[in-house]
Design a protein around this motif. Structure first.
Motif, short mmCIF file in Angstrom:
data_model
loop_
_atom_site.label_atom_id
_atom_site.label_comp_id
_atom_site.label_asym_id
_atom_site.label_seq_id
_atom_site.Cartn_x
_atom_site.Cartn_y
_atom_site.Cartn_z
N HIS A 156 0.82 -1.21 0.00
CA HIS A 156 0.00 0.00 0.00
C HIS A 156 0.86 1.27 0.00
CE1 HIS A 156 0.83 -1.28 4.11
NE2 HIS A 156 0.81 -0.01 4.43
N LEU A 157 2.17 1.10 0.02
CA LEU A 157 3.07 2.26 -0.02
C LEU A 157 3.74 2.36 -1.39
CD1 LEU A 157 4.95 2.16 3.42
CD2 LEU A 157 2.84 3.35 2.84
N ASP A 165 8.06 5.55 -0.49
CA ASP A 165 7.75 5.38 0.94
C ASP A 165 8.29 4.06 1.48
OD1 ASP A 165 6.43 7.78 1.61
OD2 ASP A 165 4.72 7.14 0.42
N LEU A 210 10.87 4.09 4.66
CA LEU A 210 10.30 3.53 5.90
C LEU A 210 11.33 3.35 7.03
CD1 LEU A 210 7.72 2.55 7.21
CD2 LEU A 210 8.07 0.32 6.16
N ARG A 228 12.18 6.65 8.54
CA ARG A 228 11.09 7.23 9.33
C ARG A 228 10.94 6.52 10.66
NH1 ARG A 228 7.61 8.17 3.90
NH2 ARG A 228 8.09 10.38 3.67
N LYS A 287 2.25 12.06 0.52
CA LYS A 287 3.37 11.20 0.92
C LYS A 287 3.56 11.24 2.43
CE LYS A 287 6.62 11.10 -2.14
NZ LYS A 287 7.68 11.60 -2.97
N ARG A 288 3.44 12.46 2.99
CA ARG A 288 3.60 12.58 4.43
C ARG A 288 2.49 11.84 5.16
NH1 ARG A 288 6.03 17.53 3.27
NH2 ARG A 288 4.06 18.58 3.07
N LEU A 320 0.89 9.20 4.13
CA LEU A 320 1.19 7.77 4.07
C LEU A 320 2.30 7.41 5.05
CD1 LEU A 320 1.04 7.02 0.25
CD2 LEU A 320 -0.30 5.92 2.04
N ALA A 321 3.24 8.33 5.19
CA ALA A 321 4.34 8.06 6.11
C ALA A 321 3.83 7.90 7.53
CB ALA A 321 5.35 9.20 6.05
N ASP A 349 1.12 6.50 8.22
CA ASP A 349 0.31 5.28 8.29
C ASP A 349 0.97 4.16 7.48
OD1 ASP A 349 -1.78 3.55 8.80
OD2 ASP A 349 -3.02 4.30 7.16
N PRO A 350 2.20 3.78 7.84
CA PRO A 350 2.89 2.77 7.03
C PRO A 350 2.24 1.40 7.12
CG PRO A 350 4.15 3.24 9.00
CD PRO A 350 3.02 4.23 8.96
N LEU A 351 1.40 1.20 8.13
CA LEU A 351 0.73 -0.09 8.27
C LEU A 351 -0.58 -0.13 7.48
CD1 LEU A 351 1.34 -0.63 12.08
CD2 LEU A 351 2.29 -1.99 10.23
N GLY A 352 -0.95 1.00 6.88
CA GLY A 352 -2.19 1.02 6.11
C GLY A 352 -3.40 0.79 6.99
#
Lengths: 224, 286
Positions: A98-99, A103, A107, A110, B5-6, B8-9, B11-14
């Motif tokens: 989903h990224l 991203d 990861l 971040r 993009k930010r 999504l960053a 919420d990297p687990l979706g």
């Protein structure tokens, strides 16, 4: 850097009791900045060795020392910082679908709470290095197998890890993509990263001569 | 694009897609509605109890036949000497006459007893004993205690308050369980992503915080909706209960602070429940 001392490993069965040993009496040391092949047929224990090197498992017996930290005695809270110093390349990629490509690579930075401005520059450089400039916003499934593998390598090295561990990194790739992936791993090693690559391929080590540890039935049968 | 993009960053687990937001919001909203009704019930019972308590304290009267100044003074002194009596005040004869005018008309010559109103220091005090003591001092004095039934009502209101608190506790426990189930579903849906983050060096606290923020936001939003849905029903209850409490029906009668804190409490319960669920799940990993 990496030290295995009389290591045995058994996975627990469904009842949580230890199953049969998949690794037995394994001892070796990998020096800083070295490049090592882990060889052996399927089921020899290569992936288990790599999982120990990723601090994803603790040995059932013996000791695994990674970057100065003994796994069997390490506290649980000491392991995340250790994992951040180890880059991992999986055979099955394990990209987050989903990224975007950008991203996925960003990861680890971040997670390490690096400033966004630094992330921007580092990720752009890496995507350029692996030849994915212009494809930053694509999702992993929109990339070819070779591109996904390079993306995984970029994600593994973006934090400039001290140890890079790759499990069958070329098994899903054609010959040209495999050569390119090997070149990336060699380049990381040239820059000082300790690299460990597991493969069942006989051809691959010939293209990059280095130390070879051969496993069979969970035992080390050759070191040279 | 940079802003996307930010986002999504963060919420990297979706989790925006992984955690069943509509279901969780709906369930928390329903529980917040129940909690809002319980809170309003507790607040209303509290106010009624307060009013009834005040009423009970003034609901003991002593009638003194032939209310000469001497007899009235002796009766009042005897009452004030009792530790169970907080205060004893004679009712003004003019006020008495005014109170009785609808029944007795302007019968000026009718002999009326003197009346003393008591405020009890202790609502459980035995009014019969008080009556005996004042009768011993002033023969013929009669004590009437109307506070017994009021005391029962007061006890009833306290029971209602306790019940409301129990309902609130139950609602909070069910909310925590519902959030736990939703989070376990989210963990199953995002198992691979969680394992990737774990492998990349994410701490348990980091992974748990990402789930907890999402769950707290959803629970807070659900509770806000549920509380808003409860308002019309609460307004109706206020209109019905206002006369009992001696108040005009008004929105001001609602426990606004408690209601405003409901979404905050729901978010806090969700946050704690999620942290516990995720950390327990992660403990299975090395």
């Amino acid at each position: 850097m990496v030290r295995f001392s009389r290591v045995a490993l058994a996975y627990p069965d469904q009842r949580g009791r230890p199953g049969p040993d998949v690794l037995r009496d394994l001892s070796f040391t990998l020096g800083e900045g070295s490049f090592t092949w882990i060889l052996g047929p399927s089921g020899a224990g290569k992936t288990s060795v790599l999982r120990l090197m990723q601090a994803a498992l603790r040995p059932s017996q013996g000791e695994v020392e990674l970057l100065g930290i003994p796994l069997s005695r390490a506290r649980r809270r000491d392991l995340p910082p250790l994992r951040r110093r180890i880059g991992t390349v999986h055979q099955e990629f394990r990209l987050l679908s989903h990224l975007s490509a950008w991203d996925n690579v960003a990861l680890p930075l971040r997670l390490a709470a690096i400033a966004e401005s630094t992330i921007r520059a580092d990720v752009a450089d890496l995507l350029d290095w692996i030849g994915l400039t212009g494809k930053e916003e694509r999702r992993p499934e929109e990339l070819s197998g070779g591109e996904q593998q390079r993306l995984v390598i970029a994600r593994a090295v973006v934090t400039r890890p001290a140890l890079l561990v790759a499990d069958e990194p070329t098994s899903e790739l054609d010959a040209r993509q495999a050569r390119r992936t090997l070149a990336l791993l060699s380049e990381m090693n040239r820059q000082g990263t300790t690299v460990v690559v597991a493969t069942h391929s006989d051809d691959l080590p010939g293209r990059h001569p280095a130390r070879m540890l051969t496993l069979e039935g969970g035992r080390l049968v050759a070191d040279g | 694009m940079a802003e996307a993009k930010r986002r999504l960053a963060r919420d990297p687990l979706g989790l925006r897609r992984a955690m069943a937001d509509r279901l969780l919001i709906g369930l928390v909203a329903a529980m917040a509605l129940l909690a809002a009704l319980a809170l309003a019930g507790r607040s209303g019972a509290d106010r009624l109890a307060e009013r009834w308590r005040a009423g009970a304290q003034a609901a003991v009267t002593v009638q003194v036949p032939q209310p000469t100044p001497d007899r009235m003074t002796r009766a009042i002194a005897a009452l004030r000497a009792l530790p169970e009596v907080a205060d004893a005040e004679p009712v003004d004869p003019a006020r008495m006459a005014e109170l009785l005018r609808p029944w007795l008309g302007g019968a000026e010559g009718l002999p009326l007893p003197g009346v003393i109103e008591l405020r009890l220091a202790d609502l459980t005090a035995d009014t019969a004993l008080i009556g005996d003591r004042v009768a011993a001092e002033v023969p013929g004095a009669v004590t009437e205690a109307h506070g017994v039934w009021v005391a029962h009502l007061s006890a009833l209101s306290r029971a209602v308050q306790g019940l409301a608190l129990a309902v609130l506790g139950l609602v909070a426990a069910v909310a925590a369980a519902v959030v736990g189930v939703a989070v376990r579903a989210g963990l199953s849906a995002r198992r691979d992503a969680v394992l990737v983050l774990h492998g990349l060096g994410a701490t348990d606290a980091d992974v748990a915080a990402r789930f907890a923020r999402r769950a707290a936001w959803l629970a807070g939003a659900g509770a806000m909706g549920g509380t808003a849905l409860a308002l019309p029903a609460l307004a109706g209850l206020v209109a019905l209960a206002g006369p009992l409490a001696g108040e005009a029906a008004s929105w001001q009668g609602l426990p606004w602070l408690d209601l405003a804190l409901l979404p905050v409490m729901a978010a806090a319960v969700a946050w704690v429940s999620t942290q516990a669920t995720v950390r327990r799940w992660l403990r299975r990993l090395p």
